[in-house]
Design an enzyme around this catalytic site. Structure first.
Site, PDB file in Angstrom:
ATOM      1  N   ASP A   9      29.761  27.791 -43.810  1.00  0.00           N
ATOM      2  CA  ASP A   9      29.263  27.536 -42.458  1.00  0.00           C
ATOM      3  C   ASP A   9      30.229  28.178 -41.466  1.00  0.00           C
ATOM      4  O   ASP A   9      31.414  27.853 -41.443  1.00  0.00           O
ATOM      5  CB  ASP A   9      29.198  26.013 -42.260  1.00  0.00           C
ATOM      6  CG  ASP A   9      28.598  25.628 -40.920  1.00  0.00           C
ATOM      7  OD1 ASP A   9      28.263  26.533 -40.130  1.00  0.00           O
ATOM      8  OD2 ASP A   9      28.484  24.416 -40.668  1.00  0.00           O
ATOM      9  N   ASP A 105      23.906  31.139 -39.529  1.00  0.00           N
ATOM     10  CA  ASP A 105      25.352  31.038 -39.779  1.00  0.00           C
ATOM     11  C   ASP A 105      25.704  30.191 -41.002  1.00  0.00           C
ATOM     12  O   ASP A 105      26.857  29.839 -41.192  1.00  0.00           O
ATOM     13  CB  ASP A 105      26.072  30.514 -38.543  1.00  0.00           C
ATOM     14  CG  ASP A 105      25.781  29.046 -38.275  1.00  0.00           C
ATOM     15  OD1 ASP A 105      24.646  28.624 -38.539  1.00  0.00           O
ATOM     16  OD2 ASP A 105      26.684  28.337 -37.813  1.00  0.00           O
ATOM     17  N   GLU A 106      24.731  29.876 -41.830  1.00  0.00           N
ATOM     18  CA  GLU A 106      25.028  29.063 -43.007  1.00  0.00           C
ATOM     19  C   GLU A 106      24.327  29.621 -44.240  1.00  0.00           C
ATOM     20  O   GLU A 106      23.177  30.011 -44.179  1.00  0.00           O
ATOM     21  CB  GLU A 106      24.536  27.620 -42.805  1.00  0.00           C
ATOM     22  CG  GLU A 106      25.224  26.892 -41.675  1.00  0.00           C
ATOM     23  CD  GLU A 106      24.698  25.472 -41.515  1.00  0.00           C
ATOM     24  OE1 GLU A 106      24.354  24.837 -42.531  1.00  0.00           O
ATOM     25  OE2 GLU A 106      24.629  25.016 -40.362  1.00  0.00           O
TER      26      GLU A 106
HETATM   27 MG   LIG Z   1      28.009  26.639 -38.016  1.00  0.00          MG
END
Ligand SMILES: [Mg+2]
Length: 400
Positions: A9, A105-106
């Site tokens: 993350d 973003d993960e």
């Molecule tokens: Mg994040």
């Protein structure tokens, strides 16, 4: 042997990308915020400096500025974030081809088979953290575990720039004291309902009678109990699986020009329904909706919007497409053709970013409804179920 799964993350992703791409932002409190003109202008991401002033994600801009008067707010640059996301995922792919993007973003990484080459799960996580920081200037937090849910909880556990291993030996110690709101997919409404059942922690959830809970809260509760017990055997997808499909669109030249909101709504409902159905079939959700409008001179305009949370539901796509048209088109100007397109896809399995935008029971019901409609249409044909306002239309919408 247990599986080894990482969940990576990026920390303060939007704000981090803004700061590394523009050096003048590096040492100022910065937040990426939603539309300032819109009623719901909220903070989408903030950097560490803004965080130290108490600025929080999802709070209104005015409130954040009260805490931090020098706060610099910038609008989101989604294309730039996609570029960085691509670069970061390419680094992940160096360690396994089983990389499943959860959001911009993960990602989950399945590294069980990679340990001979690169070391154990923690070592791979640390290596990846170092590389992403060195090569792109962005810090990531990584959870390492034997299932996807625990890996995700691990990446949330310590931020920024940390690796947390959630093992069979320590998961009860680390996760069970955590509030139930930390559980993936437990949105605000779900948590309120769980609290009413005296379920306050992830440990309480693991020890709950899942049958009883399901009766009270629906099937989703059963799933949450299984997750809390570490009984998640969901596989990690492959990097290139869903990425081959770039967009799903449907256009229609109407049998007469559309004039006025009612006409437009009929057309847009049909097109939204069509593409949402295709997305559900492929089990993907779109993050962006684009509308092309062709006028009677055959001039076309194209406008797009990024959604607050990914969807494959007709009503969400319809709503955004109508917003786009209402913001960009005078309803008394005739329209010859409309195309509605969904793009920027992600796997639907895990529903997307539910921490910010609650997956409430209404959405769950709505999702069930639309999935049930798909089944009926598969069996009885597309015309078996149609929006009431589309029946007997005179603009050429035809269900075979
Ligand atoms: Mg994040």
């Amino acid at each position: 042997m247990d599986r080894i799964i990482l969940h990576s993350d990026c920390n303060n992703f939007f704000a981090s990308v803004e700061c590394v791409s523009k050096p003048e932002y590096k040492n100022v409190p910065l937040a990426v915020s939603g539309d300032r003109e819109a009623r719901h202008g909220i903070i989408l991401a903030k950097n560490e400096i803004a965080k130290s002033y108490g600025v929080k994600t999802a709070e209104p801009i005015w409130q954040a500025k009260q805490k931090c008067p020098n706060l610099v707010t910038v609008p989101p640059h989604h294309e730039l974030y996609e570029e960085y996301s691509e670069k970061i995922n390419k680094i992940y792919v160096d360690y396994t081809d089983q990389v499943e993007k959860f959001s911009v973003d993960e990602s989950w990484l399945y590294v069980t088979g990679s340990t001979k080459l690169f070391g154990d799960g923690k070592t791979i996580a640390d290596t990846i953290r170092e590389r992403v920081k060195r090569e792109l200037g962005i810090s990531v937090s990584i959870g390492v575990s034997f299932n996807k849910v625990f890996a995700k909880l691990g990446s949330d556990y310590k931020k920024p720039d940390a690796t947390t291993v959630i093992s069979r030996e320590n998961y009860k110690d680390i996760l069970y004291p955590m509030p139930v709101s930390a559980m993936i997919f437990a949105g605000r409404k779900t948590c309120e309902a769980l609290l009413k059942c005296n379920i306050k922690t992830i440990g309480d959830l693991a020890n709950a009678d899942s049958g009883l809970l399901a009766k009270k809260l629906g099937k989703q509760a059963e799933m949450l109990v299984r997750y809390a017990r570490g009984e998640d055997d969901e596989p990690v997808g492959h990097f290139y699986d869903k990425r081959e499909i770039k967009s799903i669109g449907k256009g229609m030249t109407f049998s007469r020009n559309l004039l006025g909101r009612d006409d437009i709504a009929k057309g847009v409902m049909t097109l939204s329904d069509n593409i949402a159905h295709q997305m559900r079939e492929k089990n993907i959700k779109c993050n962006t909706v684009t509308v092309h409008i062709k006028d009677t001179d055959l001039k076309t305009i194209a406008r797009q919007k990024t959604l607050e949370s990914p969807t494959y539901l007709t009503k969400d796509i319809y709503k955004v497409a109508m917003e786009i048209i209402e913001e960009n088109w005078k309803s008394d100007e005739p329209i010859r053709m409309i195309t509605v397109t969904g793009s920027n896809f992600q796997d639907a399995e895990f529903g997307g970013q539910v921490n910010l935008f609650d997956l409430d029971f209404n959405d769950e019901k709505r999702e069930k409804l639309e999935l049930a409609i798909d089944k009926l249409r598969d069996r009885y044909g597309k015309g078996s179920i149609t929006s009431a306002n589309v029946i007997n239309n005179d603009i050429g919408i035809d269900y075979e």
